[in-house]
Design an enzyme around this catalytic site. Sequence first.
Site, PDB file in Angstrom:
ATOM      1  N   ARG A 175      -1.546  -1.354  -8.165  1.00 51.82           N
ATOM      2  CA  ARG A 175      -1.242  -0.986  -9.562  1.00 51.82           C
ATOM      3  C   ARG A 175      -0.004  -0.102  -9.619  1.00 51.82           C
ATOM      4  NH1 ARG A 175      -5.753   1.955  -8.096  1.00 51.82           N
ATOM      5  NH2 ARG A 175      -7.121   0.277  -8.760  1.00 51.82           N
ATOM      6  N   ASN A 228      -1.285  -7.679  -4.962  1.00 47.57           N
ATOM      7  CA  ASN A 228      -2.639  -7.607  -4.421  1.00 47.57           C
ATOM      8  C   ASN A 228      -2.557  -8.027  -2.957  1.00 47.57           C
ATOM      9  OD1 ASN A 228      -5.289  -7.928  -3.689  1.00 47.57           O
ATOM     10  ND2 ASN A 228      -5.871  -9.208  -5.435  1.00 47.57           N
ATOM     11  N   TYR A 269     -14.967   0.473   8.868  1.00 53.90           N
ATOM     12  CA  TYR A 269     -13.535   0.717   9.046  1.00 53.90           C
ATOM     13  C   TYR A 269     -13.141   0.508  10.506  1.00 53.90           C
ATOM     14  CZ  TYR A 269      -9.083   3.327   8.809  1.00 53.90           C
ATOM     15  OH  TYR A 269      -7.773   3.704   8.872  1.00 53.90           O
ATOM     16  N   GLY A 310       0.830  -1.209   0.000  1.00 53.31           N
ATOM     17  CA  GLY A 310       0.000   0.000   0.000  1.00 53.31           C
ATOM     18  C   GLY A 310       0.859   1.250   0.000  1.00 53.31           C
ATOM     19  N   GLN A 343      -1.869   7.545   1.022  1.00 47.62           N
ATOM     20  CA  GLN A 343      -1.534   8.821   1.668  1.00 47.62           C
ATOM     21  C   GLN A 343      -0.343   8.680   2.626  1.00 47.62           C
ATOM     22  OE1 GLN A 343      -4.469  10.375   4.384  1.00 47.62           O
ATOM     23  NE2 GLN A 343      -3.877  12.496   4.055  1.00 47.62           N
ATOM     24  N   LYS A 387     -10.706  -2.325  12.236  1.00 48.90           N
ATOM     25  CA  LYS A 387      -9.524  -1.954  13.015  1.00 48.90           C
ATOM     26  C   LYS A 387      -9.589  -2.532  14.437  1.00 48.90           C
ATOM     27  CE  LYS A 387      -7.140   0.333   9.983  1.00 48.90           C
ATOM     28  NZ  LYS A 387      -5.925  -0.303   9.437  1.00 48.90           N
ATOM     29  N   ASP A 436       2.092  -1.960  -4.459  1.00 50.05           N
ATOM     30  CA  ASP A 436       0.692  -1.552  -4.445  1.00 50.05           C
ATOM     31  C   ASP A 436      -0.061  -2.338  -5.505  1.00 50.05           C
ATOM     32  OD1 ASP A 436      -1.735   0.028  -4.020  1.00 50.05           O
ATOM     33  OD2 ASP A 436      -0.419   1.534  -3.127  1.00 50.05           O
TER      34      ASP A 436
END
Length: 312
Positions: A37, A53, A143, A9, A13, A147, A35
């Site tokens: 892509r 992936n 989310y 990832g 951000q 978590k 990542d």
Amino acid sequence: MSTKILIIGACGQIGTELTHKLRQLYGTDNVIASDIRKLNTDVVNSGPFEVVNALDFNQIEHLVEVHQIDEIYLMAALLSATAEKNPAFAWDLNMNSLFHVLNLAKAKKIKKIFWPSSIAVFGPTTPKENTPQYTIIEPSTVYGISKQAGERWCEYYHNIFGVDVRSVRYPGLISWSSPPGGGTTDYAVDIYHKALSDGKYECFLSSETKMPMMYMDDAIAATIQIMQAPAEQIKIRSAYNLAAMSFTPTEIAAEIKKHIPEFTISYEPDFRQKIADSWPASIDDAYAREDWNWKHKFDLESMTVDMLEHLK
């Protein structure tokens, strides 16, 4: 022997800035970014990059073996607002990517894991001000639920299998270098962009919605600091509370006006207001400060100066 790191990832951000910082510290060739892509970005072009992936265990295992990876930073996730639109996929991505990495550590294929938690683990029943490390955790978003479950699994894999996994509960993160990523706290990124480009901003939260926030420089520093700390200093294996500042849209707008006097803000709360209302207003992170000597550098004033300078 130098540490070999895989970031899953890396184009997100946090991943973007984390990759650059880790490459500075450990050497470009020792930090493999990955990542879903391959985009034409700095992260992809500035060092080793692999398409992976996060839901494919075999792909991750293959990268670990080929690059002889010691540590994984698992940054792939579907964030709060985006996850509400696709709950089943959010759960799948956020949970199974974690299991893949935990199982690699359990099998002794990697030595150490960083996995980010979030203030989204807290819910409407959690004490709002100075939210303690140990408190009621009843999240009301997909989310947050993922978590919370992830924290429990991290602690379980540490206690039962001796897995060295480390985590912090990120507050809202603010960065100039990457665009907002679908989080509820992302208004505090977007507002700076719009202040410079349009001189005005329509906020999707109400004027007095106070939330815990942190400048990305501090978040990256905390992430690397907890990973570099001796194992015996990491006493919490679910996730540490982490804090820097708390403010409302009114307060951030007032700070921006000091630099752009003509800036105006208006308010049009949407579905994200309900998510924000379920989260704390401020966080008590005494354990992180005590156990591994965490200290933040940026407050609202110094962050605003830095954000506007960089975005200009």
